[in-house]
Motif scaffolding. Structure first.
Motif, PDB file in Angstrom:
ATOM      1  N   ALA A 108       4.506  14.119   4.092  1.00  0.00           N
ATOM      2  CA  ALA A 108       5.087  13.028   3.308  1.00  0.00           C
ATOM      3  C   ALA A 108       4.014  12.027   2.880  1.00  0.00           C
ATOM      4  O   ALA A 108       3.964  11.594   1.724  1.00  0.00           O
ATOM      5  CB  ALA A 108       6.179  12.334   4.117  1.00  0.00           C
ATOM      6  N   VAL A 109       3.141  11.667   3.814  1.00  0.00           N
ATOM      7  CA  VAL A 109       2.088  10.697   3.501  1.00  0.00           C
ATOM      8  C   VAL A 109       1.071  11.276   2.527  1.00  0.00           C
ATOM      9  O   VAL A 109       0.594  10.581   1.620  1.00  0.00           O
ATOM     10  CB  VAL A 109       1.402  10.209   4.796  1.00  0.00           C
ATOM     11  CG1 VAL A 109       0.167   9.359   4.476  1.00  0.00           C
ATOM     12  CG2 VAL A 109       2.391   9.402   5.636  1.00  0.00           C
ATOM     13  N   LEU A 110       0.729  12.528   2.678  1.00  0.00           N
ATOM     14  CA  LEU A 110      -0.206  13.161   1.748  1.00  0.00           C
ATOM     15  C   LEU A 110       0.322  13.106   0.313  1.00  0.00           C
ATOM     16  O   LEU A 110      -0.433  12.860  -0.634  1.00  0.00           O
ATOM     17  CB  LEU A 110      -0.462  14.616   2.146  1.00  0.00           C
ATOM     18  CG  LEU A 110      -1.370  14.836   3.363  1.00  0.00           C
ATOM     19  CD1 LEU A 110      -1.368  16.305   3.766  1.00  0.00           C
ATOM     20  CD2 LEU A 110      -2.794  14.370   3.076  1.00  0.00           C
TER      21      LEU A 110
ATOM     22  N   GLY B  14      -9.481   6.478   4.497  1.00  0.00           N
ATOM     23  CA  GLY B  14      -9.142   7.136   5.755  1.00  0.00           C
ATOM     24  C   GLY B  14      -7.936   6.469   6.390  1.00  0.00           C
ATOM     25  O   GLY B  14      -7.888   5.241   6.514  1.00  0.00           O
ATOM     26  N   ILE B  15      -6.950   7.264   6.787  1.00  0.00           N
ATOM     27  CA  ILE B  15      -5.738   6.732   7.417  1.00  0.00           C
ATOM     28  C   ILE B  15      -5.390   7.587   8.629  1.00  0.00           C
ATOM     29  O   ILE B  15      -5.479   8.810   8.596  1.00  0.00           O
ATOM     30  CB  ILE B  15      -4.555   6.717   6.428  1.00  0.00           C
ATOM     31  CG1 ILE B  15      -4.793   5.676   5.327  1.00  0.00           C
ATOM     32  CG2 ILE B  15      -3.234   6.429   7.147  1.00  0.00           C
ATOM     33  CD1 ILE B  15      -3.691   5.601   4.294  1.00  0.00           C
TER      34      ILE B  15
ATOM     35  N   VAL C 155       7.001   4.539   5.004  1.00  0.00           N
ATOM     36  CA  VAL C 155       7.211   3.090   5.046  1.00  0.00           C
ATOM     37  C   VAL C 155       6.003   2.391   5.662  1.00  0.00           C
ATOM     38  O   VAL C 155       5.531   1.359   5.155  1.00  0.00           O
ATOM     39  CB  VAL C 155       8.500   2.750   5.829  1.00  0.00           C
ATOM     40  CG1 VAL C 155       8.565   1.260   6.147  1.00  0.00           C
ATOM     41  CG2 VAL C 155       9.723   3.166   5.028  1.00  0.00           C
ATOM     42  N   ALA C 156       5.464   2.949   6.745  1.00  0.00           N
ATOM     43  CA  ALA C 156       4.297   2.349   7.405  1.00  0.00           C
ATOM     44  C   ALA C 156       3.071   2.379   6.507  1.00  0.00           C
ATOM     45  O   ALA C 156       2.356   1.379   6.358  1.00  0.00           O
ATOM     46  CB  ALA C 156       4.010   3.063   8.725  1.00  0.00           C
ATOM     47  N   VAL C 157       2.800   3.526   5.885  1.00  0.00           N
ATOM     48  CA  VAL C 157       1.615   3.656   5.039  1.00  0.00           C
ATOM     49  C   VAL C 157       1.751   2.808   3.773  1.00  0.00           C
ATOM     50  O   VAL C 157       0.783   2.206   3.310  1.00  0.00           O
ATOM     51  CB  VAL C 157       1.360   5.134   4.692  1.00  0.00           C
ATOM     52  CG1 VAL C 157       0.260   5.268   3.643  1.00  0.00           C
ATOM     53  CG2 VAL C 157       0.976   5.910   5.954  1.00  0.00           C
TER      54      VAL C 157
END
Length: 315
Positions: A72-74, A87-88, A114-116
């Motif tokens: 999802a984040v990617l 970088g995360i 939501v966090a990212v």
């Protein structure tokens, strides 16, 4: 490392009930008390890394491309030019059982985006985060379906008009509705439970299902609890999946005998949900369903909740 680089953002996304009897792959709602946490922070090392996963008994992959939260984040980072070289790191805390039918993968995906998003300065609205969170479901079930993840992200009852691209409608949540969720001590993988579904259904059953879905949505908007109860019937999916859940018919009948508006499978199971109009009633329904599982020697977890209308949030 600068102050910005040391920033950490922690988000929570709730457990969800999908399908809601007659709404296979198009209806869902969020509950209180269960869910996942994801903490996002910057890293000096480019790319996305999952540094820890707690509560999964070592079963979930840390490779971002294979993990629901990571996938999802990617997909989110691909849409933010300045973040492509950033970088995360993600830390995932699973606070709900895997393979329970309560949207475990969806909660991780929703909390992660939501966090990212907050970490990056909120380039997207909550609704704009939905397509990214939906991509995370590919890692869990092989299909990008939005019923669990939309409910986890937005909260309340949701109706999915289309999955690709996700077009989601927030529905009214009647104030008195309470949910009883019982999770038998077995596990059912979504991928496996989808494999046994029939590819064709009779026109008669399809028409009945459409009627139930339409009347359930009408009942939610008019706060008509009797209509909600008369609509919570699944003609197509429940009869197939029920055979995977020990004591299903007996639990369903026990719930109805103790005042439930309706009772069916939560997501792909093995959890069952029942809707009622008070905390006291929801608890009595849970006790009655628990007696059934005890009689066949199965342990279980029980959760009583009003409908969670808040969805995912920053902790």
């Amino acid at each position: 490392m600068s102050k910005t680089k040391s920033k950490k953002i922690k988000a929570f996304a709730p457990a969800t009930v999908a399908n809601v009897a007659c709404g296979f792959d198009v209806l869902g709602f969020a509950i209180h008390g269960l869910g996942d946490y994801v903490t996002a922070s910057f890293s000096d090392e480019p790319g996305l890394r999952i540094t820890s996963i707690n509560g999964d008994e070592g079963r979930l992959p840390k490779e971002a491309e294979k993990n629901t939260a990571g996938l999802a984040v990617l997909s989110l980072l691909e849409k933010v030019d300045e973040a492509k070289k950033t970088g995360i790191e993600l830390q995932i805390e699973k606070k709900m059982p895997l393979g329970s039918g309560l949207g475990s993968s969806a909660a991780s995906s929703a909390a992660a985006v939501v966090a990212v998003n907050e970490l990056l300065g909120n380039p997207f609205t909550t609704n704009e985060l939905l397509p990214f969170a939906v991509q995370g479901e590919l890692a869990a079930s092989g299909t990008a379906h939005a019923d669990n993840v939309a409910a986890a992200l937005i909260g309340g009852f949701i109706l999915v008009k289309t999955h690709n691209p996700p077009d989601v409608i927030s529905l009214n949540t009647p104030e008195k509705l309470h949910c009883t969720v019982i999770h038998p001590g077995i596990e059912i993988q979504t991928k496996n439970s989808r494999k046994i579904l029939r590819k064709q259904v009779s026109l008669e059953k399809a028409v009945t299902q459409w009627g139930n879905l339409g009347s359930l949505v009408a009942g939610l908007y008019t706060n008509d609890y009797d209509l909600i109860g008369r609509s919570l019937h699944d003609e197509i999916i429940e009869p197939v999946r029920a055979v995977l859940i020990p004591g299903f018919s007996e639990m369903q009948q026990a719930a109805l005998d103790h005042g439930a508006l309706g009772c069916s499978i939560s997501g792909s199971g093995p959890s069952l949900f029942a809707l009622s109009t008070s905390q006291e009633q929801a608890e009595e329904i849970g006790k009655a369903m628990g007696v059934v599982l005890q009689s066949i020697g199965l342990e279980y977890d029980l959760h009583i909740s009003k409908i969670n209308t808040a969805g995912a949030s920053i902790v």
